[in-house]
Design a protein around this motif. Structure first.
Motif: not given
Length: 449
Positions: A248, A251, A425
Motif C-alpha cells: 500500500k 502503490h 491497493t
C-alpha cells in the motif's frame, strides 16, 4: 439396340476403371506410405509457452529433424502462458489434444496430475543426469515420490533498479523495507511520467508470481504442515498485514498501468525508462539488449529486501516440459529426452540470460557460457541470478504447503492472492479484514472444514 450397346459399354468402362484403380493402387499407395508414414502415422503435438520467434524456430526445426530421423511427426504450437492451462484441459481427450507442453508453474502440474492426465518422467530425469544435476532436485517437486515435469530453466522473480537514477539521488540499492519505500518515492516524478517502480496488480499469473514476493520477504505461508489454511492465523496474519501495508505504501509510486499490468509491462516500463525499479526474470536483460542497449551498464539486480534487512527474497520460477497421457506417451517421452540431450543448448541460447539452466552441468558448461549475451552480462545479469538462487528466501504460491499438491495450485489458478492485493491497493480496504476474507475463500476452495 443402340441404347443397350451404350449401357453395356458404360458398365464395362466403369468396371475396367474400378479394377484398374484397385490393381494400380498396389504400388503407389505403398510408395506414399513410405514417403509420409515416417511423419504421418504418429503425431506428437507440443504446446509451447515459449512463444518467441527464435525459440519457436528451434522447437519446430527440432521436430522436423526428429521426424526425418525417427519417423514421428512433431508439431509445435505457440500458446501464451496465460492460456496454457485452459487449453490443455479443453483439448484433452479430443482429436486436438496435446502430447506434451511447456509451462511455468508447478500449480498446473499438480492439478493435472490429480486429474490423472500426466505421465511420470523420472526415467528421463535419471537419463539426463539424475536429480543431483537438477540442483539436487530443488525444482522437481515430486508428487507421491514421482516426478511429472523436466525443468529447463530457473525463472526467479527479482528486482532491477536503475543505478544512474540512484546515483543522482545519492541512494543505494534498498536493503530494508524502509529503504525500499524511500527509493520508490525518491525516483518518482509524476509530472515527467517517471515512477519509482511497477508491480503487477491484475488477476493473472504475473501478479501471482511477481507481487507475491513481498509475502515471502516476510516469511508468509498459506498452509501449515497439515494443510490447514494459516494465512489469518495468530502467527501469520500480522506478517501478511505488514506485507500488505508495504504494498500500500509502494502503490502511489507506481504508474497507472500497474492496475492491469502483466508480464510485458514489467519489461516495457523499465526499458522505456518510465520506472526506476521493476521485477522480472533474466528475460528483461535479453529484451533490453535488443530494444535499449544504452541501459546495459545502468542497472543492478537485487532481491526483494526482507523487512528488517536480514536477507532478500524472490518468487520461485521454473520453466519445464511435461508429458500428457495419450496413445503416444512412449513416443512423446522419447522425443522429449532426445530434445533435452540434443537441442537444449540451442533452445536456451535463444534467450541467453533469461533461460538460466535448471541443470548445474549446463550452467557450468563452456558450450552454454560461451553465448555472447551471457558473456556480456555475466557479472551484471547472470551471476546475480545464481547468488539469489543460492541465498534468497525462495517461495511461490503454487509450491506452498508441506508437499507438492493440487491445493496450492488451485489457489494459484483462482487468483486469490492478486485479489488480496487489489482489496488493499485499489479498493483501499482494511488489510486485516481483507486477509480474513481471502483466507476463508481459500478454505472453501480447497474444501477445508
Amino acid at each position: 439396340m443402340r441404347k443397350k450397346w451404350f449401357l453395356l459399354f458404360l458398365v464395362s468402362s466403369l468396371l475396367a476403371g474400378i479394377l484398374s484403380g484397385c490393381l494400380g493402387s498396389s504400388a503407389k499407395p505403398t510408395e506414399t506410405k513410405e514417403e509420409t508414414g515416417k511423419e504421418g502415422d504418429t503425431v506428437i503435438r507440443i504446446a509451447s509457452v515459449e512463444t518467441g520467434p527464435e525459440t519457436m524456430e528451434v522447437l519446430q526445426k527440432a521436430g522436423e529433424e526428429y521426424g526425418k530421423e525417427f519417423g514421428v511427426k512433431v508439431e509445435v504450437e505457440a500458446v501464451p502462458l496465460a492460456d496454457i492451462f485452459t487449453k490443455i484441459n479443453a483439448s484433452y481427450g479430443t482429436s486436438a489434444q496435446y502430447s506434451a507442453f511447456l509451462t511455468g508453474f508447478i500449480g498446473h502440474i499438480s492439478i493435472l496430475e490429480e486429474q490423472g492426465k500426466l505421465a511420470e518422467v523420472d526415467d528421463i530425469i535419471e537419463n539426463l543426469g539424475g536429480k543431483e544435476d537438477f540442483y539436487n532436485g530443488h525444482i522437481l517437486f515430486p508428487i507421491k515420490g514421482k516426478t511429472y515435469w523436466i525443468p529447463y530453466d530457473y525463472n526467479l522473480a527479482y528486482g532491477y533498479v536503475r543505478t544512474d537514477w540512484l546515483q543522482e539521488k545519492g541512494l543505494s540499492v534498498p536493503k530494508t523495507w524502509d529503504e525500499f519505500v524511500n527509493v520508490a518515492k525518491a525516483l518518482t516524478d509524476k509530472e515527467n511520467n517517471k515512477y519509482g517502480l511497477i508491480m503487477p496488480l491484475s488477476s493473472d499469473g504475473a501478479t501471482n508470481w511477481i507481487t507475491s514476493s513481498i509475502l515471502w520477504a516476510n516469511n508468509v505461508r498459506i498452509f501449515d504442515d497439515n494443510w490447514k489454511v494459516i494465512l489469518d492465523s495468530e502467527e501469520m496474519k500480522p506478517r501478511v498485514v505488514e506485507s500488505l501495508n508495504l504494498l500500500k505504501e509502494l502503490h502511489p509510486y507506481m504508474p497507472a498501468e500497474a492496475t492491469s499490468a502483466s508480464y510485458a509491462e514489467m519489461t516495457e516500463a523499465f526499458i522505456s525508462e518510465q520506472v526506476g525499479m521493476t521485477f522480472y526474470s533474466g528475460r528483461l536483460v535479453d529484451i533490453l539488449e535488443t530494444k535499449n542497449p544504452s541501459l546495459a551498464d545502468k542497472f543492478e539486480v537485487f532481491g526483494i529486501p526482507m523487512k528488517d534487512g536480514n536477507g532478500v527474497a524472490a518468487s520461485l520460477g521454473y520453466d519445464s516440459m511435461a508429458v500428457l497421457k495419450t496413445d503416444h506417451t512412449d513416443e512423446t517421452k522419447k522425443f522429449v529426452e532426445w530434445f533435452y540431450k540434443e537441442k537444449l543448448n540451442d533452445f536456451l541460447h535463444t534467450d541467453g540470460v533469461h533461460y538460466f539452466p535448471a541443470q548445474e552441468s549446463i550452467y557450468n558448461s563452456e558450450e552454454w557460457r560461451s553465448d555472447p549475451i551471457i558473456t556480456k552480462y555475466w557479472e551484471t545479469g547472470v551471476e546475480p541470478q545464481y547468488e539469489i538462487l543460492k541465498n534468497a528466501e525462495l517461495h511461490s504460491i503454487d509450491s506452498d504447503g508441506p508437499e507438492t499438491d493440487a491445493r496450492p495450485g488451485k489457489v494459484f489458478e483462482a487468483f486469490l492472492i492478486p485479489k488480496l492485493f487489489q482489496k488493499v491497493t485499489l479498493n483501499n480496504e482494511d488489510p486485516e479484514k481483507a486477509v480474513e476474507e481471502i483466507a476463508d475463500e481459500i478454505r472453501k476452495l480447497v474444501g477445508e472444514k
